[in-house]
Enzyme design. Structure first.
Site, PDB file in Angstrom:
ATOM      1  N   SER A 192      23.111 -61.592   4.378  1.00 45.70           N
ATOM      2  CA  SER A 192      24.098 -60.925   3.523  1.00 45.70           C
ATOM      3  C   SER A 192      23.474 -60.531   2.197  1.00 45.70           C
ATOM      4  O   SER A 192      22.785 -61.338   1.564  1.00 45.70           O
ATOM      5  CB  SER A 192      25.299 -61.840   3.275  1.00 45.70           C
ATOM      6  OG  SER A 192      26.186 -61.260   2.339  1.00 45.70           O
ATOM      7  N   ASP A 246      30.145 -52.351   7.086  1.00 45.60           N
ATOM      8  CA  ASP A 246      31.605 -52.237   7.073  1.00 45.60           C
ATOM      9  C   ASP A 246      32.109 -51.033   7.853  1.00 45.60           C
ATOM     10  O   ASP A 246      33.315 -50.919   8.115  1.00 45.60           O
ATOM     11  CB  ASP A 246      32.124 -52.182   5.631  1.00 45.60           C
ATOM     12  CG  ASP A 246      32.044 -53.541   4.950  1.00 45.60           C
ATOM     13  OD1 ASP A 246      31.887 -54.550   5.654  1.00 45.60           O
ATOM     14  OD2 ASP A 246      32.123 -53.594   3.711  1.00 45.60           O
TER      15      ASP A 246
END
Length: 450
Positions: free
Chosen positions: A169, A330
């Protein structure tokens, strides 16, 4: 909440919601400063409100105010780089960004800080960040010994030369980059491996620079011990003893949230959608324009005025594409729906990090689109979707939203395409796009809330 979606054709103009990523960072960075800051056009969602509340617990004065034009603004007077130790645990709700930013900041505060969140957050690992914070001098660990929240951090971290894994991440890197300028000396953060979702780090750097913070991004050569070969390593050099001064700031429109409406406009026969407030920025998800262009959509972007127009007036089917999602995680749920309703094959690659979001989004989209009739294969790091084989198989049924805002909104677009799709856990849209259903209704979406 369950939403039942009927076949419907979107037509109309909608302003893009404010960017969640920019709102998180602007609230956090303003809180690190001293002067009063006014944030205009912020996103007031469950996630960003988690960041606002966490900053209050660290000592910032964060208020919502409505001006004479009925626009809500966030007014912040920060703690001047000296966070106090919160008197109670920080509950980040469902917000991974909040958790990671505040975990690093906890290493700057005196005392012990506890950070927790909802059931989803308590399943999301934080291994690289905890490891690096310990190397920096903090005592940082998971209460359940699984590197997931609840987390305990006892400062203080110190400047130095450190490395962190960039493959899980980018939020871990952003958290360190924003806390290191507050330390007493200079720091160097080296990224081990490829940095996934780098555009989110670029957003961090962009807002930090507007606040007067100096962070240098460069590369260095690293010798591999086994075979003596060289490889480039991404490095961030961060001077210490810096002061944040953001000044008044306008939050840009959000391309992640806009992707659902733009994809609906490109896919659905007869659709005509226009979105405003979408200017060029560091957002990686602005790639949705390129993606739709590659798929053959009728789309144009007036960058000077921030307007994107997309339509399917000729009722044509788009074509499958290959997309590396390393920098656009996303968009994976949106791309999955796009592939299911396009001709040919769509391949989403380099998306293993998407498994560590609010839920395993690769598994979620493969599971739910299969229920709708899509022919889809889940790989270790992506999805292979045969729109050609799915063409005559897609039909409405009940699907699970996985309590994940991006899963719900993507499946909603599928529902508009084929009709009779019911989606549970639909209330999760409040995480990033609280007005999603109201905005969809404005452009003609037909649905019922149950």
């Amino acid at each position: 909440m369950i939403v039942s979606v009927k076949k419907s054709t979107p037509k109309g103009t909608i302003p893009a919601p404010a960017s969640k990523s920019y709102t998180h960072r602007a609230v956090f960075i303003a809180s690190l400063g001293k002067k009063e800051v006014e944030l205009s056009h912020p996103l007031l969602s469950a996630d960003t409100k988690s960041t606002m509340e966490a900053c209050r617990l660290f000592g910032a004065n964060v208020e919502e105010r409505t001006d004479s034009t009925n626009e809500t603004k966030i007014i912040i007077r920060g703690f001047d780089g000296k966070p106090k130790t919160p008197e109670k645990p920080i509950d980040v709700g469902n917000s991974g960004t909040t958790l990671r930013l505040m975990t690093a900041l906890a290493g700057v505060a005196d005392g012990s800080v506890t950070l927790t969140g909802d059931e989803s957050i308590q399943k999301r690992p934080n291994t690289p960040l905890l490891k690096t914070l310990n190397e920096m001098g903090a005592e940082a660990y998971s209460e359940n010994n699984n590197d997931c929240a609840p987390l305990i951090v006892r400062g203080k971290i110190k400047q130095g030369n450190f490395s962190i894994d960039g493959g899980m991440s980018s939020q871990f890197i952003s958290a360190l980059l924003l806390s290191c300028p507050l330390l007493g000396g200079d720091s160097i953060i080296s990224i081990d491996g490829d940095l996934k979702s780098k555009p989110y780090v670029d957003i961090t750097l962009e807002v930090a620079e507007k606040a007067g913070i100096e962070i240098k991004e460069h590369f260095k050569w690293k010798m591999t011990e086994k075979d003596g070969t060289k490889s480039e390593v991404l490095v961030y050099s961060i001077p210490g003893k810096q002061t944040y001064d953001l000044g008044n700031y306008i939050i840009p429109g959000d391309f992640s949230s806009a992707s659902y409406l733009l994809t609906a406009g490109a896919l659905i026969p007869g659709a005509e959608v226009e979105m405003s407030g979408l200017f060029p920025s560091a957002q990686g998800d602005s790639a949705i324009v390129e993606i739709l262009e590659k798929a053959g959509a009728d789309i144009s972007w007036d960058k000077e005025n921030g307007i994107i127009r997309v339509s399917n007036k000729n009722s044509k089917r788009l074509k499958g594409i290959v997309w590396d999602a390393g920098e656009t995680p996303d968009l994976v749920p949106t791309l999955s729906v796009l592939g299911a309703f396009s001709d040919g094959e769509t391949r989403i690659t380099n998306a293993e990090h998407v498994r560590f979001k609010e839920t395993d989004r690769l598994k979620a989209m493969a599971t739910e689109l299969t229920k709708l009739g899509a022919v889809i294969e889940e790989t270790a790091d992506g999805l292979i979707i045969s729109g050609e084989k799915s063409k005559n198989e897609m039909k409405g049924t009940a699907v699970h939203g996985w309590n994940d805002h991006r899963i719900v909104m993507s499946l909603f677009i599928a529902g508009m395409m084929i009709g009779d799709v019911t989606i549970d856990t639909a209330e999760s849209v409040k995480i990033s796009y609280p007005d999603f259903f109201e905005e969809m209704k404005k452009i003609g979406a037909i649905f019922e809330k149950c």
